[in-house]
Design a protein around this motif. Structure first.
Motif, PDB file in Angstrom:
ATOM      1  N   TRP A 276      41.368   8.847  14.134  1.00  0.00           N
ATOM      2  CA  TRP A 276      40.259   7.914  15.257  1.00  0.00           C
ATOM      3  C   TRP A 276      40.474   8.534  16.636  1.00  0.00           C
ATOM      4  O   TRP A 276      39.893   8.143  17.179  1.00  0.00           O
ATOM      5  CB  TRP A 276      40.826   6.525  15.057  1.00  0.00           C
ATOM      6  CG  TRP A 276      40.633   6.340  13.489  1.00  0.00           C
ATOM      7  CD1 TRP A 276      40.915   5.919  12.419  1.00  0.00           C
ATOM      8  CD2 TRP A 276      39.326   6.370  13.057  1.00  0.00           C
ATOM      9  NE1 TRP A 276      40.337   5.684  11.050  1.00  0.00           N
ATOM     10  CE2 TRP A 276      39.470   5.763  11.163  1.00  0.00           C
ATOM     11  CE3 TRP A 276      37.425   6.173  13.733  1.00  0.00           C
ATOM     12  CZ2 TRP A 276      37.692   5.487  10.457  1.00  0.00           C
ATOM     13  CZ3 TRP A 276      36.484   5.749  12.952  1.00  0.00           C
ATOM     14  CH2 TRP A 276      37.038   6.027  11.046  1.00  0.00           C
TER      15      TRP A 276
ATOM     16  N   ASP B 267      43.417  -4.641  13.852  1.00  0.00           N
ATOM     17  CA  ASP B 267      43.444  -2.903  13.284  1.00  0.00           C
ATOM     18  C   ASP B 267      42.747  -2.303  14.898  1.00  0.00           C
ATOM     19  O   ASP B 267      43.078  -3.008  15.549  1.00  0.00           O
ATOM     20  CB  ASP B 267      42.242  -3.309  12.045  1.00  0.00           C
ATOM     21  CG  ASP B 267      41.907  -2.124  11.549  1.00  0.00           C
ATOM     22  OD1 ASP B 267      42.661  -1.178  11.763  1.00  0.00           O
ATOM     23  OD2 ASP B 267      41.519  -2.015  10.098  1.00  0.00           O
TER      24      ASP B 267
ATOM     25  N   HIS C 109      42.089  -8.768   3.538  1.00  0.00           N
ATOM     26  CA  HIS C 109      41.200  -7.708   3.934  1.00  0.00           C
ATOM     27  C   HIS C 109      40.085  -7.057   3.807  1.00  0.00           C
ATOM     28  O   HIS C 109      40.196  -6.931   2.541  1.00  0.00           O
ATOM     29  CB  HIS C 109      42.546  -6.695   4.669  1.00  0.00           C
ATOM     30  CG  HIS C 109      42.341  -5.499   5.524  1.00  0.00           C
ATOM     31  ND1 HIS C 109      41.813  -5.665   6.819  1.00  0.00           N
ATOM     32  CD2 HIS C 109      42.611  -3.864   5.382  1.00  0.00           C
ATOM     33  CE1 HIS C 109      41.400  -4.282   7.489  1.00  0.00           C
ATOM     34  NE2 HIS C 109      42.132  -3.491   6.790  1.00  0.00           N
TER      35      HIS C 109
ATOM     36  N   ASP D 180      49.509   3.101   9.158  1.00  0.00           N
ATOM     37  CA  ASP D 180      48.669   3.928   8.664  1.00  0.00           C
ATOM     38  C   ASP D 180      48.287   5.082   9.093  1.00  0.00           C
ATOM     39  O   ASP D 180      48.900   6.064   9.431  1.00  0.00           O
ATOM     40  CB  ASP D 180      47.409   2.957   9.704  1.00  0.00           C
ATOM     41  CG  ASP D 180      46.111   3.327   8.207  1.00  0.00           C
ATOM     42  OD1 ASP D 180      46.010   3.507   7.387  1.00  0.00           O
ATOM     43  OD2 ASP D 180      44.978   3.315   8.491  1.00  0.00           O
ATOM     44  N   MET D 181      47.785   5.569   8.089  1.00  0.00           N
ATOM     45  CA  MET D 181      46.700   6.891   7.959  1.00  0.00           C
ATOM     46  C   MET D 181      48.234   8.605   8.572  1.00  0.00           C
ATOM     47  O   MET D 181      47.747   9.298   8.670  1.00  0.00           O
ATOM     48  CB  MET D 181      46.041   7.437   9.732  1.00  0.00           C
ATOM     49  CG  MET D 181      45.081   6.093   9.920  1.00  0.00           C
ATOM     50  SD  MET D 181      43.645   6.178   8.327  1.00  0.00           S
ATOM     51  CE  MET D 181      42.435   7.724   9.163  1.00  0.00           C
TER      52      MET D 181
HETATM   53  O1  MIG Z   1      40.060   6.211   7.697  1.00  0.00           O
HETATM   54  O2  MIG Z   1      42.688   1.340  10.910  1.00  0.00           O
HETATM   55  O3  MIG Z   1      43.701   1.477   4.623  1.00  0.00           O
HETATM   56  O4  MIG Z   1      43.561  -0.363   5.711  1.00  0.00           O
HETATM   57  O5  MIG Z   1      41.502  -0.531   7.654  1.00  0.00           O
HETATM   58  C1  MIG Z   1      40.657   4.297   8.131  1.00  0.00           C
HETATM   59  C2  MIG Z   1      40.693   1.190  10.344  1.00  0.00           C
HETATM   60  C3  MIG Z   1      41.677   3.753   8.968  1.00  0.00           C
HETATM   61  C4  MIG Z   1      42.522   2.625   6.647  1.00  0.00           C
HETATM   62  C5  MIG Z   1      43.500   1.807   6.317  1.00  0.00           C
HETATM   63  C6  MIG Z   1      42.599   0.905   5.890  1.00  0.00           C
HETATM   64  C7  MIG Z   1      42.333   0.154   8.118  1.00  0.00           C
HETATM   65  C8  MIG Z   1      41.131   1.206   8.189  1.00  0.00           C
HETATM   66  N1  MIG Z   1      42.407   2.874   8.389  1.00  0.00           N
END
Ligand code: MIG
Length: 627
Positions: free
Chosen positions: A271, A197, A471, A307-308
């Protein structure tokens, strides 16, 4: 092909479909323009059920609820939610006649499927430009097949991606990953991959590796690979704005990023802090960003999750400033309750705000992001999928029909709730209908603390889903299979997955190639009344039916058999129970270390011996479960 295509206005080209059909001259009378938006109004008969809509809340039958297609970063999947991470505008109305509908539109679509008025469907699009398809067929399965032909073949990953994956936000350094691998080794539980992650990166910067946390990353990847274990890193949609960071600088220089309404690079915080957002709607951006993945594939990485990519935006500077100004003006004032609520909500409203989506622009400023919102995750998946070496694993959070050709999806931030096992099960057929074959939920639940019983019961479902990934979120209780007492029971369940891999992989491949469903509602095969209402069991391929236990403190569950079937329980490398059961309702016992499976009459399921991981699996078939 039995599909009719209608065009309204001048639709944005989404590339969701792969077949160019002629456009009908006259459009259906149930579609009209209402204040410049397309509006669909249809009536339902008492016997009509609605299927489809992909990643959504609700039952297998979608009737009686509202839904919205608007890819949403919403980590709390409570019953009333109308939108999750996907936008899947395909559904079937099935009753006296069976007809499928697909709305090819990149913006927001609101569905009222017999909620406000029980026998009425109303669908409103936020826009007037869309393609609309009516898909006919003899029955639901044929309609699905025709639709899937229209949208093109589903993505299939390599076989190791069907192995068991362990994830957590986050295993932040080599020591923590080693501890996971050791944990599985010591407990003698199979394991194929460990997920990385966001914390493996340097300041959450895409394509970087924190080399204090992971010194000699490349040799570490190789070392794990020797054991048959692969690392699967995450890549987020946004790129940190930092002078000297090559990805950021190349993006600025080449105009790869989305613009704001003034023509500057659009910025918002996620992030990594303030980020720019690659304009994945541009072909050159897609190629550039996709090729960046080679920095990791060159180091031996063979799988990614992205992601995101709704995209999730925590806040923009403008939004933040507005909120601060708003709050400042009330400072020291005598607030009434309503003022206070408004005051309080200023900051929570900043995330994923419509204002920011409207300020973000694509294709050199030509399109406001809000109008094409649902394409973002899809086009990111496409760019990455098109550039990755063949046989690389890829799965995304956000999706829109079309992205199923380039990668799989996981269903986002669920919770360690019993109801989410059921939600996971119910989504499987609707996702398959929309082209998503490689898919699964966070097994054991992402948010919240999981109990031992919940995780193991969830696994009894996930052993059948192509993506089988445990997860969980930062700050939650550890839920690795070795983290609980008596982990032999977890081993017994996970080992069943490995016995099924030759069958599951072939089945998924066949479904991807022939546009078929891997998980089907009972109602698609059996026409009796109870099958139509059965919402907590699904058919697996043409061979079997799965019936997970999804309630706490239960020794088993009630199942409905629409015809005679053979009930099996599998545990570890053994078939521990076999029993012919008549058509009808039965209560079956399922212990925590068993996986229940019903094989249909005249069908059989091949099993190999279990293994440590897919690389070390002997896929020779050693026995059959016969129906
Ligand atoms: O704002 O990367 O859906 O699986 O662990 C959270 C951190 C961001 C969202 C994902 C999740 C992941 C997490 N991400």
């Amino acid at each position: 092909m039995n599909i009719k295509k209608y065009r309204f206005g001048e639709p944005f080209c989404t590339d969701s479909t792969v077949i160019d059909l002629p456009i009908e001259k006259e459009s259906p009378d149930y579609i009209s323009l209402k204040e410049d938006n397309l509006f669909i109004s249809m009536s339902l008969n008492d016997s009509d059920a609605i299927y489809g809509l992909g990643e959504q809340m609700g039952g297998i039958n979608k009737r009686g609820r509202k839904y919205r297609s608007f890819c949403s970063d919403d980590p709390c999947h409570t019953e009333e939610k109308e939108a999750l991470y996907g936008a899947h505008n395909f559904f079937i109305i099935s009753g006296e006649t069976t007809v499928g509908y697909f709305i090819d539109f990149p913006g927001t679509v609101h569905y009222d499927m017999g909620f406000t008025v029980e026998d009425e469907i109303t669908i409103s699009l936020e826009g007037k430009d869309a393609d609309f398809y009516v898909i006919n067929g003899e029955n639901e399965l044929e309609v699905v097949k025709n639709f899937r032909e229209l949208i093109g073949k589903s993505y299939m990953p390599p076989m190791w991606a069907f192995g068991y994956q362990q994830s957590r936000w986050s295993y932040a350094n080599k020591e923590q990953v080693d501890a996971v691998v050791d944990g599985y080794e010591k407990a003698d539980i199979p394991l194929d991959s460990v997920i990385l992650d966001i914390d493996y990166m340097d300041h959450y910067k895409d394509f970087t590796i924190d080399d204090k946390a992971f010194p000699n990353f490349e040799s570490y990847v190789a070392e794990l690979k020797k054991k048959g274990i692969r690392l699967i890193p995450i890549i987020d949609a946004g790129v940190r704005c930092e002078d000297g960071f090559d990805v950021y600088e190349e993006g600025v220089k080449n105009n790869y990023f989305c613009k704001d309404r003034n023509g500057d690079d659009f910025k918002a915080a996620v992030w990594p802090g303030i980020c720019c957002f690659p304009d994945y709607l541009k072909a050159d951006t897609r190629k550039w960003f996709g090729d960046k993945f080679h920095t990791l594939t060159d180091k031996g990485i063979e799988g990614f999750w992205i992601d995101m990519n709704e995209p999730a935006l925590f806040f923009s500077m403008e939004g933040f400033k507005k909120a601060v100004d708003f709050v400042k003006q009330y400072n020291g004032e005598d607030l009434d309750c309503w003022d206070f609520f408004e005051y309080r909500d200023q900051f929570s409203k900043l995330s994923n705000s419509i204002d920011d989506y409207k300020n973000m622009h694509h294709l050199d400023g030509k399109y406001s992001h809000y109008d094409v919102h649902n394409l973002y995750g899809y086009m990111m998946t496409r760019g990455v999928g098109e550039c990755l070496p063949k046989d690389t694993l890829l799965f995304s959070r956000a999706s829109c029909i079309g992205s199923h050709r380039y990668g799989g999806i996981w269903t986002g931030d669920n919770t360690s709730w019993w109801s989410h096992i059921l939600l996971n099960l119910r989504m499987l057929p609707s996702l398959n209908m929309c082209g998503y074959i490689y898919t699964g939920a966070d097994c054991g639940g992402f948010n919240g603390n999981a109990s031992r019983e919940l995780v193991i019961r969830w696994m009894q479902l996930s052993v059948f889903t192509p993506l089988f990934r445990n997860h969980s979120a930062i700050g939650t209780r550890n839920q690795e299979a070795y983290a609980f007492s008596n982990n032999k029971e977890f081993k017994d369940v996970i080992e069943v997955r490995y016995r099924l891999i030759p069958y599951l992989y072939d089945l998924a491949k066949k479904c991807a190639e022939n546009n078929e469903m891997m998980f089907k509602p009972l109602a698609f095969e059996y026409k009796d009344a109870l099958s139509k209402e059965t919402d907590d069991q699904v058919l697996l391929g043409d061979e079997a039916m799965i019936t997970p236990v999804y309630e706490q403190n239960k020794s088993g569950r009630t199942v409905y058999l629409p015809e005679e079937m053979t009930f099996y329980k599998l545990s570890g490398n053994k078939v521990v129970h076999k029993e012919k059961l008549e058509k009808g309702v039965h209560f079956v016992n399922v212990a925590l270390n068993e996986v229940p499976l019903f094989v249909r009459k005249g069908k059989k399921i091949p099993l190999c011996n279990t293994g440590k991981n897919v690389d070390n699996l002997d896929t020779t078939i050693v026995e059959y479960l016969e129906g």
